[in-house]
Design an enzyme around this catalytic site. Structure first.
Site, PDB file in Angstrom:
ATOM      1  N   GLU A 266      16.600  18.424 -44.358  1.00  0.00           N
ATOM      2  CA  GLU A 266      17.128  19.581 -45.102  1.00  0.00           C
ATOM      3  C   GLU A 266      16.658  19.552 -46.556  1.00  0.00           C
ATOM      4  OE1 GLU A 266      21.381  19.804 -44.291  1.00  0.00           O
ATOM      5  OE2 GLU A 266      20.962  20.898 -42.432  1.00  0.00           O
TER       6      GLU A 266
ATOM      7  N   GLU B 169      19.076  21.284 -35.824  1.00  0.00           N
ATOM      8  CA  GLU B 169      20.509  20.983 -35.757  1.00  0.00           C
ATOM      9  C   GLU B 169      21.266  22.247 -35.401  1.00  0.00           C
ATOM     10  OE1 GLU B 169      22.056  19.294 -39.359  1.00  0.00           O
ATOM     11  OE2 GLU B 169      20.402  17.864 -39.568  1.00  0.00           O
TER      12      GLU B 169
END
Ligand code: CA
Length: 573
Positions: free
Chosen positions: A173, A275
């Site tokens: 991320e 995710e």
């Protein structure tokens, strides 16, 4: 990726680009990837957590995932998630050595690995991208060198152990920075260095390894494209972009689909969801509160809602040209129901989200530490039994992912107020709220001979005989309790009483269905065997002239026995 193949691909891409065709198709995996992040598994196991297969038998969680059609595991890798005394920071304490152990186990079961480098000693996400302790004070140039070296060493550790590394994420991320660098260009330099290191490792080992970058904030495609342009400028050599997609955090399937289409068109990279997750209950399983402890809408907060979210994401990704989806926190179940009792396990085994030993390293772990904030979003229930979502994985893996239009988001489904009458016997059941589906359970009287109440009304479809709810019991202490209802307004006649029961781990147990009627007492014994093996004790030939009877179940059993009672029945014969 091998150099020869790479060159052939580049030529192919060039031809396709000249023809105006879709350049992405060549490097996409043949089968749609359904993956699960299992980064906490070693800590879960050393905490005594158990998992079960679909037959209710104790099983290795990885075996259950493989049998469900999961093709890849995902493992985050932290450089050094331990303090100076060697005490783990938590969340799996997962460094390259521990990732290697899990990756090798998965490989023996036929599952490949996505390695998710955080380039940090603990959590890296948009709110923090702290450099590893060993890199503190380094210049960006020095970090480039250290990062490349570390990447190759960590991959060598995993490959040498027998892990089947198929994909590598260079950063986690990385929308605000990486490894302590929060300047976009510095971040791009480090990512480019990591990509080069993965390519070199793949070439050295003669393996094909997909190189990935990982971004989030789907609703902000402007930011995503800015980062990907910067990677282009720095010559980052990667194959695919992983996206985090959490429906309750500012994302929709439409935005996800649009981003996948745009990234493939604008940057000619493959795309996957790195995710996603959805809660199967709003309850908490370990005494440490959960991140999503409310009803976000969009899908029911039930096992069926969780399964639907997974199917919708897979269909949307496939429909937009993406190649896979990974579930996050799939095996992160409770180590036990009680926070005070769990604390020592979280601290010593690293099975909670953070230990106090992370104090001083992670700026977000200053004031609080604790357990699992994700147990209501795992793919196993609080007692370790597989949830419906794994059935969906199996079905999609067997039938393939329809790459048609995205499936519409399901309306929340409310269980029907009454079960449809399937037979005259069911239609004439005189027990009120016989399956505990109605919120008003005042007609039921439960009793406990313990200081603590070992039972509750549980909302888990996988533990219910019909509907989603059932009378559930479990305790860390030996149990003695029961539940009964007095059924009134009976015509004079002969009646039959019964109940459905399932559960397991029964020790020192007695289970009795009983009836009081017209001054007489009737009982019959039964016993739970294992999960979903429904017992159906019946008491017949009960004459009633007084207009009422009482039906109930009493249970004595040892600690950690468990089960559910559902669908009591009293019918006239
Ligand atoms: Ca929890």
């Amino acid at each position: 990726m091998k150099n020869l193949l790479l060159k052939r691909m580049l030529v192919f891409l060039l031809i396709l680009a000249l023809l105006g065709g879709n350049a992405c198709a060549e490097s996409k995996p043949e089968a749609f990837i359904q993956g699960v992040d299992v980064s906490e598994l070693l800590s879960q196991e050393s905490s005594g957590v158990r998992y079960y297969d679909t037959d209710g038998r104790p099983a290795d969680a990885l075996t259950v995932l493989a049998a469900s059609g999961v093709s890849h595991i995902r493992l985050r890798v932290w450089n050094d998630p331990f303090d100076a005394q060697g005490r783990g920071y938590g969340a799996g304490n997962i460094n390259a050595e521990r990732a290697a152990e899990l990756s090798a186990r998965a490989a023996k079961l036929g599952m490949k690995t996505l390695v998710d480098f955080h380039y940090s000693d603990f959590w890296a996400d948009p709110s923090r991208q702290t450099a590893p302790k060993a890199w503190a004070g380094m210049s960006v140039d020095e970090k480039e060198t250290a990062l490349a070296l570390y990447t190759k060493e960590a991959l060598a550790t995993i490959l040498d152990a027998g892990g089947d590394v198929d994909m590598v994420q260079v950063g986690n991320e990385t929308t605000t920075g990486m490894a302590g660098e929060y300047d976009l260009d510095n971040m791009a330099r480090l990512i480019a260095a990591g990509c080069r290191a993965v390519r070199e490792m793949a070439a050295e080992r003669g393996r094909e390894i997909m190189v990935c970058v990982h971004l989030t904030d789907l609703q902000n495609y402007g930011m995503i494209s800015t980062i990907l342009r910067q990677l282009e400028i720095r010559g980052a050599d990667y194959d695919s972009v992983g996206l985090s997609y959490y429906p309750y955090w500012l994302s929709t399937l439409e935005v996800l689909s649009d981003d996948i289409t745009a990234i493939r068109k604008d940057f000619r990279k493959e795309v996957f969801v790195a995710e996603t997750a959805w809660p199967f209950t709003s309850a908490d399983g370990d005494g440490a509160g959960n991140v999503v402890d409310y009803d976000p809408g969009m899908y029911p907060v039930t096992p069926a809602g969780q399964a639907q979210e997974w199917e919708d994401v897979c269909r949307t990704v496939a429909g937009a040209g993406g190649f896979g989806v990974f579930y996050w926190g799939g095996i992160w179940t409770p180590v036990g129901p009680n926070a005070a009792a769990n604390l020592s396990l979280w601290e010593t085994q690293g099975s909670g989200w953070a230990t106090r030993f992370a104090h001083g390293y992670d700026p977000k772990v200053e004031d609080e530490t604790g357990g699992c904030a994700w147990d209501n979003q795992a793919m196993f229930d609080f007692t370790g039994h597989p949830l419906l979502v794994l059935d969906t994985v199996r079905r999609l893996s067997e039938n393939g992912i329809p790459s048609a239009q995205p499936h519409p988001v399901a309306e929340p489904t409310v269980p029907p107020a009454e079960e449809p009458a399937a037979s005259p016997a069911e239609a004439s059941n005189l027990v009120l709220n016989p399956g505990f589906e109605e919120p008003d359970v005042s007609m039921w009287k439960a009793f406990s001979e313990m200081a603590e109440i070992p039972y509750d009304i549980q909302d888990f479809v996988n533990d219910a005989h019909s509907g989603t709810k059932a009378f559930h019991f479990w305790s860390e202490k030996d149990m003695s309790f029961g539940v009964q209802q007095t059924v009134k307004g009976l015509s004079a006649g002969t009646y039959e009483a019964s109940v459905w029961s399932q559960g397991g781990d029964m020790t020192d147990a007695s289970m009795v269905l009983y009836v009081f009627a017209d001054g007489q007492y009737y009982e019959t014994s039964f016993m739970n065997t294992r999960w979903a093996d429904w017992q159906h004790p019946v008491i017949s030939e009960i004459p009633v002239a007084s207009g009422s009877l009482t039906v109930g179940v009493k249970i004595k059993c040892g600690k950690k026995s468990w089960g559910t009672l559902d669908d009591f029945s009293v019918v006239m014969k």
